[in-house]
Design a protein around this motif. Structure first.
Motif, PDB file in Angstrom:
ATOM      1  N   ALA A 179       0.316  -0.118   1.540  1.00 15.53           N
ATOM      2  CA  ALA A 179       1.218   0.000   2.700  1.00 15.53           C
ATOM      3  C   ALA A 179       0.446   0.294   3.971  1.00 15.53           C
ATOM      4  O   ALA A 179       0.800  -0.182   5.043  1.00 15.53           O
ATOM      5  CB  ALA A 179       2.266   1.077   2.436  1.00 15.53           C
ATOM      6  N   THR A 180      -0.657   1.084   3.853  1.00 20.19           N
ATOM      7  CA  THR A 180      -1.434   1.420   5.056  1.00 20.19           C
ATOM      8  C   THR A 180      -2.489   0.376   5.347  1.00 20.19           C
ATOM      9  O   THR A 180      -3.286   0.530   6.255  1.00 20.19           O
ATOM     10  CB  THR A 180      -2.121   2.796   4.871  1.00 20.19           C
ATOM     11  N   GLY A 181      -2.533  -0.685   4.529  1.00 15.52           N
ATOM     12  CA  GLY A 181      -3.423  -1.796   4.843  1.00 15.52           C
ATOM     13  C   GLY A 181      -4.847  -1.633   4.352  1.00 15.52           C
ATOM     14  O   GLY A 181      -5.733  -2.421   4.711  1.00 15.52           O
ATOM     15  N   VAL A 182      -5.152  -0.615   3.532  1.00 13.82           N
ATOM     16  CA  VAL A 182      -6.504  -0.476   2.986  1.00 13.82           C
ATOM     17  C   VAL A 182      -6.806  -1.675   2.080  1.00 13.82           C
ATOM     18  O   VAL A 182      -7.898  -2.229   2.115  1.00 13.82           O
ATOM     19  CB  VAL A 182      -6.652   0.855   2.217  1.00 13.82           C
ATOM     20  N   PHE A 183      -5.813  -2.038   1.226  1.00 15.12           N
ATOM     21  CA  PHE A 183      -5.923  -3.276   0.452  1.00 15.12           C
ATOM     22  C   PHE A 183      -4.984  -4.312   1.074  1.00 15.12           C
ATOM     23  O   PHE A 183      -3.846  -3.977   1.420  1.00 15.12           O
ATOM     24  CB  PHE A 183      -5.511  -3.066  -1.009  1.00 15.12           C
ATOM     25  N   ALA A 184      -5.458  -5.554   1.162  1.00 10.54           N
ATOM     26  CA  ALA A 184      -4.594  -6.612   1.685  1.00 10.54           C
ATOM     27  C   ALA A 184      -3.547  -6.964   0.635  1.00 10.54           C
ATOM     28  O   ALA A 184      -3.850  -7.003  -0.557  1.00 10.54           O
ATOM     29  CB  ALA A 184      -5.420  -7.837   2.029  1.00 10.54           C
ATOM     30  N   ALA A 185      -2.320  -7.222   1.090  1.00  8.28           N
ATOM     31  CA  ALA A 185      -1.205  -7.475   0.159  1.00  8.28           C
ATOM     32  C   ALA A 185      -1.427  -8.733  -0.672  1.00  8.28           C
ATOM     33  O   ALA A 185      -0.915  -8.846  -1.772  1.00  8.28           O
ATOM     34  CB  ALA A 185       0.106  -7.569   0.927  1.00  8.28           C
ATOM     35  N   HIS A 186      -2.224  -9.692  -0.163  1.00  4.34           N
ATOM     36  CA  HIS A 186      -2.438 -10.897  -0.959  1.00  4.34           C
ATOM     37  C   HIS A 186      -3.485 -10.674  -2.048  1.00  4.34           C
ATOM     38  O   HIS A 186      -3.675 -11.529  -2.913  1.00  4.34           O
ATOM     39  CB  HIS A 186      -2.851 -12.071  -0.056  1.00  4.34           C
ATOM     40  N   GLN A 187      -4.186  -9.520  -1.982  1.00  6.23           N
ATOM     41  CA  GLN A 187      -5.107  -9.169  -3.062  1.00  6.23           C
ATOM     42  C   GLN A 187      -4.476  -8.192  -4.041  1.00  6.23           C
ATOM     43  O   GLN A 187      -4.614  -8.323  -5.252  1.00  6.23           O
ATOM     44  CB  GLN A 187      -6.398  -8.572  -2.486  1.00  6.23           C
ATOM     45  N   VAL A 245      -0.392  11.799 -14.051  1.00  3.30           N
ATOM     46  CA  VAL A 245      -1.511  11.104 -13.410  1.00  3.30           C
ATOM     47  C   VAL A 245      -1.166   9.630 -13.122  1.00  3.30           C
ATOM     48  O   VAL A 245      -1.392   9.162 -11.993  1.00  3.30           O
ATOM     49  CB  VAL A 245      -2.790  11.242 -14.259  1.00  3.30           C
ATOM     50  N   PRO A 246      -0.588   8.898 -14.109  1.00  2.00           N
ATOM     51  CA  PRO A 246      -0.194   7.521 -13.780  1.00  2.00           C
ATOM     52  C   PRO A 246       0.759   7.449 -12.586  1.00  2.00           C
ATOM     53  O   PRO A 246       0.618   6.577 -11.715  1.00  2.00           O
ATOM     54  CB  PRO A 246       0.500   7.032 -15.051  1.00  2.00           C
ATOM     55  N   ALA A 247       1.720   8.376 -12.533  1.00  2.00           N
ATOM     56  CA  ALA A 247       2.673   8.375 -11.413  1.00  2.00           C
ATOM     57  C   ALA A 247       1.937   8.594 -10.102  1.00  2.00           C
ATOM     58  O   ALA A 247       2.214   7.911  -9.097  1.00  2.00           O
ATOM     59  CB  ALA A 247       3.732   9.461 -11.638  1.00  2.00           C
ATOM     60  N   ALA A 248       0.971   9.507 -10.111  1.00  2.00           N
ATOM     61  CA  ALA A 248       0.186   9.769  -8.899  1.00  2.00           C
ATOM     62  C   ALA A 248      -0.588   8.516  -8.486  1.00  2.00           C
ATOM     63  O   ALA A 248      -0.695   8.195  -7.287  1.00  2.00           O
ATOM     64  CB  ALA A 248      -0.771  10.931  -9.142  1.00  2.00           C
ATOM     65  N   ILE A 249      -1.105   7.807  -9.474  1.00  2.00           N
ATOM     66  CA  ILE A 249      -1.861   6.586  -9.168  1.00  2.00           C
ATOM     67  C   ILE A 249      -0.952   5.530  -8.527  1.00  2.00           C
ATOM     68  O   ILE A 249      -1.323   4.869  -7.547  1.00  2.00           O
ATOM     69  CB  ILE A 249      -2.530   6.029 -10.449  1.00  2.00           C
ATOM     70  N   VAL A 250       0.275   5.420  -9.082  1.00  2.00           N
ATOM     71  CA  VAL A 250       1.219   4.448  -8.514  1.00  2.00           C
ATOM     72  C   VAL A 250       1.518   4.800  -7.053  1.00  2.00           C
ATOM     73  O   VAL A 250       1.543   3.919  -6.175  1.00  2.00           O
ATOM     74  CB  VAL A 250       2.516   4.393  -9.349  1.00  2.00           C
ATOM     75  N   VAL A 251       1.718   6.076  -6.788  1.00  2.00           N
ATOM     76  CA  VAL A 251       1.998   6.506  -5.411  1.00  2.00           C
ATOM     77  C   VAL A 251       0.813   6.180  -4.507  1.00  2.00           C
ATOM     78  O   VAL A 251       0.963   5.592  -3.429  1.00  2.00           O
ATOM     79  CB  VAL A 251       2.324   8.020  -5.375  1.00  2.00           C
ATOM     80  N   ALA A 252      -0.391   6.524  -5.005  1.00  2.00           N
ATOM     81  CA  ALA A 252      -1.605   6.256  -4.219  1.00  2.00           C
ATOM     82  C   ALA A 252      -1.752   4.752  -3.971  1.00  2.00           C
ATOM     83  O   ALA A 252      -2.082   4.313  -2.859  1.00  2.00           O
ATOM     84  CB  ALA A 252      -2.833   6.800  -4.951  1.00  2.00           C
ATOM     85  N   TRP A 253      -1.505   3.999  -5.011  1.00  2.00           N
ATOM     86  CA  TRP A 253      -1.563   2.528  -4.942  1.00  2.00           C
ATOM     87  C   TRP A 253      -0.637   2.016  -3.835  1.00  2.00           C
ATOM     88  O   TRP A 253      -1.036   1.247  -2.954  1.00  2.00           O
ATOM     89  CB  TRP A 253      -1.191   1.991  -6.332  1.00  2.00           C
ATOM     90  N   HIS A 254       0.601   2.510  -3.870  1.00  2.00           N
ATOM     91  CA  HIS A 254       1.566   2.076  -2.862  1.00  2.00           C
ATOM     92  C   HIS A 254       1.075   2.413  -1.445  1.00  2.00           C
ATOM     93  O   HIS A 254       1.116   1.570  -0.544  1.00  2.00           O
ATOM     94  CB  HIS A 254       2.916   2.741  -3.119  1.00  2.00           C
ATOM     95  N   LEU A 255       0.588   3.659  -1.307  1.00  2.00           N
ATOM     96  CA  LEU A 255       0.152   4.090   0.022  1.00  2.00           C
ATOM     97  C   LEU A 255      -1.032   3.260   0.504  1.00  2.00           C
ATOM     98  O   LEU A 255      -1.097   2.866   1.666  1.00  2.00           O
ATOM     99  CB  LEU A 255      -0.227   5.583  -0.011  1.00  2.00           C
ATOM    100  N   LEU A 256      -1.977   2.971  -0.406  1.00  2.00           N
ATOM    101  CA  LEU A 256      -3.172   2.217  -0.013  1.00  2.00           C
ATOM    102  C   LEU A 256      -2.817   0.808   0.449  1.00  2.00           C
ATOM    103  O   LEU A 256      -3.423   0.281   1.400  1.00  2.00           O
ATOM    104  CB  LEU A 256      -4.167   2.152  -1.175  1.00  2.00           C
TER     105      LEU A 256
END
Lengths: 268, 289
Positions: A46-54, A33-44
């Motif tokens: 990378a696709t601009g859902v979260f701004a990189a400065h946040q 589950v943590p690994a899945a979260i890291v992947v999801a985090w990266h995707l979110l």
């Protein structure tokens, strides 16, 4: 299911080799589950859902930690935080053992001290900070004392209750065989309270990590908590997230260590 | 109570002999003594002497004017219905209850003035230290003046572990033992104390029938070998008759001694011995069952 079908197909030889392996690597399931979260985090990110400065990408966080550790800066922060937690736990747990033993053994001491300590335990860690700054300044002493306050209460509460609840049956055995006060404490009461003490220490170590953040966020020039607030000042979310992960990692490590001691000492 | 003996008894064990046999046996008891014991009650200079013992818990009277005397090396059983104060009696003798009326003395010393120090107790439950191994649990019973780290003390403990048939289990922890084995550790702990009187509080009541019989025989072996004075509380009439020289029967609340039955069967005893059956009938009659 896939495993079962496969072993069925490849026969007894594979089954004999596979099943113990499956058990040995079972703990890896906790990482899925943590690994899945890291992947999801990266995707979110990378696709601009979260701004990189946040929220920086996981890779940025790792890079930031690596950079700090390569320059040697990180180890200074980690070392001072671990030292504060260690000294704080040592001090808090020692006082907890003394007062817990006292109130556990003596009804008078319990009547005098317990109501006070029971109400003090509800004071949040941050509420102590201004007072401790005022009293003890911004030096190491104030931080260690604050952490000690956090570590004290679980140790005190658990040990006091543990000693008070030693089985009456065993105390009668000690009385019938005339062990005397000292021997009955040494052979019956204290060993019987060891599990409670370890539960208390485990709780105390947990709280010490909470209190070290409170201490370091407000008045420190080094430590992981300082790194955390420094990351905010420098607008470096990668350092902030990295510091949070460091706290999680170190807190977990110390908890596992205490748990391991408990498992070795306590006979069920 | 003896006068009621022609009333039908409902002892749980099937009994081959008729009432007539029992009557003659019972009549012969007070005068002639076929077994090794000399005429018993009351022993002169008893190891354990209780007179006029009354114990109250608030309004409840647990024991009311109990008189008992147990001679040196004698095995006394105390039977009675639940709640008759059997366990209270042992608690008084072992010094766990220091407020009572009347007298209770061990070896001539009042239990309130140190007489209870000469008493060892095996409780209904094994009450072992879960964190200590068998050896350490037995060593807990060693008298205070014995240095526990002395090799001689260690040998003594190991010998006791052998005595109760647990050789090879000295390093086991209580959690690894069966109920019967744990209770034998508790017995060894009582023996380590080298008490003048060993008190047993329904020590076998939690065991299954087969284990119970093994433990009873085992206790008799240990008793015969060591010559300890034993007072055992039980609610099991069969057990009392099989083990004891004399059986004190307590009545229901408040506990008073209804009668003391002599068991005149020769040792080693056979569980089907006529004399045991007679004693059992006499005990059940006294209990009013």
């Amino acid at each position: 299911m896939a495993t079962t079908r496969e072993t069925g197909r490849t026969g007894a030889e594979a089954a004999a080799g596979l099943l113990p392996d499956a058990d040995r690597f079972r703990w890896l399931l906790g990482l899925v589950v943590p690994a899945a979260i890291v992947v999801a985090w990266h995707l979110l990110v990378a696709t601009g859902v979260f701004a990189a400065h946040q929220l920086p990408t996981p890779l940025r966080v790792v890079e930031a930690l690596y950079g700090l550790s390569a320059s040697g800066e990180l180890w200074g922060h980690v070392a001072i935080t671990v030292q504060r937690v260690f000294l704080g736990v040592l001090l808090g747990a020692s006082v907890g053992v003394v007062l817990g033993t006292l109130t556990g053994l003596s009804g008078l001491a319990a009547d005098l001290l317990d109501p006070l300590l029971q109400s003090l335990k509800n004071i949040p860690s941050l509420a102590w900070v201004p007072l401790f700054l005022l009293w003890f300044g911004i030096g190491e002493g104030a931080k260690v004392l604050l952490i000690a306050v956090g570590a004290f209460f679980p140790v005190y509460l658990n040990l006091s209750t543990g000693i008070g609840e030693v089985s009456e049956d065993l105390l009668e055995v000690a009385e019938v065989y005339d062990l005397g006060r000292v021997e009955s404490l040494r052979r019956v009461v204290f060993p019987a309270a060891v599990p409670s003490l370890l539960v208390g220490i485990r709780g105390g170590v947990g709280l010490a990590w909470m209190f070290v953040v409170a201490a370091e966020l407000i008045a420190a020039s080094e430590g992981i908590g300082f790194l955390l607030s420094d990351g905010r000042v420098l607008a470096r979310p990668d350092i902030i997230v990295g510091s949070v992960l460091l706290f999680a990692f170190l807190g977990n490590l110390s908890d596992l260590a205490v748990k391991e001691v408990k498992n070795r000492v306590v006979v069920r | 109570m003896l006068a009621d003996s022609d009333v039908e008894t409902d002892d749980d064990e099937g009994r081959p002999d008729g009432d007539a046999t029992t009557e003659t046996e019972r009549d012969s008891e007070p005068t002639t003594d076929p077994a090794t014991d000399p005429p018993t009650d009351p022993p002169t200079d008893p190891t354990l002497a209780v007179s006029g013992l009354t114990k109250r818990y608030g309004e409840t009277v647990a024991l009311d004017g109990v008189d008992l005397a147990v001679g040196d090396g004698e095995f006394l059983a105390v039977v009675g219905p639940s709640g008759c104060g059997k366990s209270t009696l042992l608690r008084v003798l072992s010094g766990l209850e220091d407020r009572f009326e009347g007298d209770a003395a061990v070896g001539g010393v009042d239990v309130r003035e140190g007489g209870s120090d000469a008493v060892g107790m095996v409780f209904q439950e094994p009450r072992l230290l879960a964190w200590a191994d068998v050896r350490e649990n037995v060593a807990l019973g060693l008298p205070a003046d014995v240095d526990r780290d002395d090799p001689a003390a260690r040998d003594r403990v190991d010998e006791l572990i052998e005595t109760v048939g647990l050789g090879g289990f000295a390093e086991s922890s209580p959690g690894e033992l069966s109920g019967g084995m744990a209770q034998r550790v508790s017995l060894a702990r009582g023996l380590a104390y080298e008490p003048e009187v060993l008190l047993l509080d329904e020590p076998f009541s939690a065991l299954d029938r087969l284990t119970k019989r093994e433990q009873q025989d085992h206790l008799l072996d240990v008793w015969a070998a060591r010559g300890t004075t034993v007072a055992m509380v039980t609610h099991d009439v069969e057990e009392a008759a099989y083990l004891a020289d004399r059986v004190a029967v307590l009545g229901a609340q408040p506990g008073t001694v209804e009668t003391v039955v002599d068991v005149d069967a020769a040792r080693p005893r056979d569980r089907t011995d006529e004399a045991l059956l007679a004693a059992r009938r006499e005990i059940t009659d006294a209990l009013g069952l």
